[in-house]
Design a protein around this motif. Sequence first.
Motif, short mmCIF file in Angstrom:
data_model
loop_
_atom_site.label_atom_id
_atom_site.label_comp_id
_atom_site.label_asym_id
_atom_site.label_seq_id
_atom_site.Cartn_x
_atom_site.Cartn_y
_atom_site.Cartn_z
N PRO A 259 0.80 -1.23 0.00
CA PRO A 259 0.00 0.00 0.00
C PRO A 259 0.84 1.28 0.00
O PRO A 259 0.50 2.25 -0.67
CB PRO A 259 -0.82 -0.12 1.29
CG PRO A 259 -0.90 -1.58 1.55
CD PRO A 259 0.40 -2.16 1.08
N HIS A 260 1.93 1.28 0.74
CA HIS A 260 2.74 2.49 0.88
C HIS A 260 3.33 2.97 -0.44
O HIS A 260 3.63 4.15 -0.61
CB HIS A 260 3.87 2.21 1.88
CG HIS A 260 4.64 3.43 2.27
ND1 HIS A 260 4.08 4.47 2.98
CD2 HIS A 260 5.93 3.78 2.05
CE1 HIS A 260 5.00 5.41 3.19
NE2 HIS A 260 6.13 5.01 2.63
N TRP A 261 3.45 2.05 -1.39
CA TRP A 261 4.14 2.39 -2.63
C TRP A 261 3.24 2.49 -3.85
O TRP A 261 3.66 3.03 -4.88
CB TRP A 261 5.25 1.37 -2.89
CG TRP A 261 6.23 1.33 -1.77
CD1 TRP A 261 6.22 0.48 -0.71
CD2 TRP A 261 7.33 2.22 -1.57
NE1 TRP A 261 7.26 0.78 0.14
CE2 TRP A 261 7.95 1.84 -0.36
CE3 TRP A 261 7.86 3.29 -2.28
CZ2 TRP A 261 9.07 2.49 0.14
CZ3 TRP A 261 8.97 3.92 -1.79
CH2 TRP A 261 9.58 3.52 -0.59
N CYS A 262 2.05 1.97 -3.77
CA CYS A 262 1.20 2.00 -4.97
C CYS A 262 -0.19 2.60 -4.74
O CYS A 262 -0.94 2.77 -5.69
CB CYS A 262 1.05 0.60 -5.56
SG CYS A 262 0.03 -0.53 -4.58
N GLU A 263 -0.51 2.93 -3.50
CA GLU A 263 -1.87 3.40 -3.21
C GLU A 263 -2.06 4.86 -3.61
O GLU A 263 -1.16 5.68 -3.46
CB GLU A 263 -2.17 3.21 -1.73
CG GLU A 263 -3.63 3.41 -1.37
CD GLU A 263 -3.89 3.02 0.06
OE1 GLU A 263 -4.20 3.91 0.87
OE2 GLU A 263 -3.78 1.82 0.38
#
Length: 360
Positions: A259-263
């Motif tokens: 989540p931290h990189w693509c959300e």
Amino acid sequence: LITPIDRGEIPSKLSKTEREELRRGTNNLLGVPLITSDLLFSAWKCKEMAHLAGYEQRDAHEFLQALLDVIGKHCNRYRDITRKLRQEAVPSIQSRGISTYEDEDDSKSEIEDIVEHSFGGSLRSVLMCEDCGFKRSQPEPFLNVSLPVATELISVREGNISCKGTTSTHSISTRRNIAAKTKINLQACLDQFTLPEPLGDPVDCPSCKIKTSTLKQLSFAKLPKILCLHLKRFDALTNKKITNPVSFPIELDMGPHLPHWCEVEQRKGGLPSFEPTVTTVEKAKMNDATCPKILYDLCGTIDHTGTLNQGHYVSNVKVNGQWYHCNDAFVGKCGKGTGEEEVLSSDSAYMMFYVRKGQS
């Protein structure tokens, strides 16, 4: 799968030896290990899998889901019964002056759910209002993940938008028009799976207090020990099988799909952005940061040849560095050397199993 339990033969008392068997978590008391050669017959005997019994054409993915569900339920039943037996046996054992390990942590002696422990993961499901940018999320547990297969895939990594600390000049709608017409690969399928998609119908927005156009996005919040990926090759709408070859790597990096990189970012007063939500100071510190590497090694594949209504499954399994090809009752080494090249060259991959590095 655990014969005495299925017959309802639950002993009322435990001997010291039997108690030790339970404490070590073995199946010697309440059943025997499932022999691989008897897998199909044992599965057919389970009432939970009665719909898959017989010799008709069946889907391997459907069978795996049903089998994991049954094994998980039996693990839970076994755990509940051993807990009950342990409680029933304590008074009798104490009356004979035998230690009952009362001071030990009961959780350490619990029978583990091998399905959840091995295959259990969790997706983060996010809904975002396209009017105000309000975002809410919830977890979605999984044992395997079904990925889309299309002739034209959008790679969300185009334009440096997959890692934290980057900027974006394209809107989401613009990105949807950027089609990667190269050969389909597993990473592109994962990219498409985690790409935000507009929902067909408006959804109630807690912030706007009305139904609004909403985006939904999935990302991997918790990754399992064994990652099972299924390609959605069967299209019921067109009644056809998607036969496009999908290449897959021997080593898979799942870091970019956290989540931290693509959300998408929660932004007020406008369309969501792919840029992660961070403060100016944090963003400055993270400009040179790269996505973490969470690596998985390929350990098994299932191939399907044929059509939507009929076909044949074969599998490939890696054992001690050597790949073996399983075709019904025939098992042999794959190709030359370790067989890796032949496994990766398959154009009919249907399911892939990856084990997290350091977990094998």
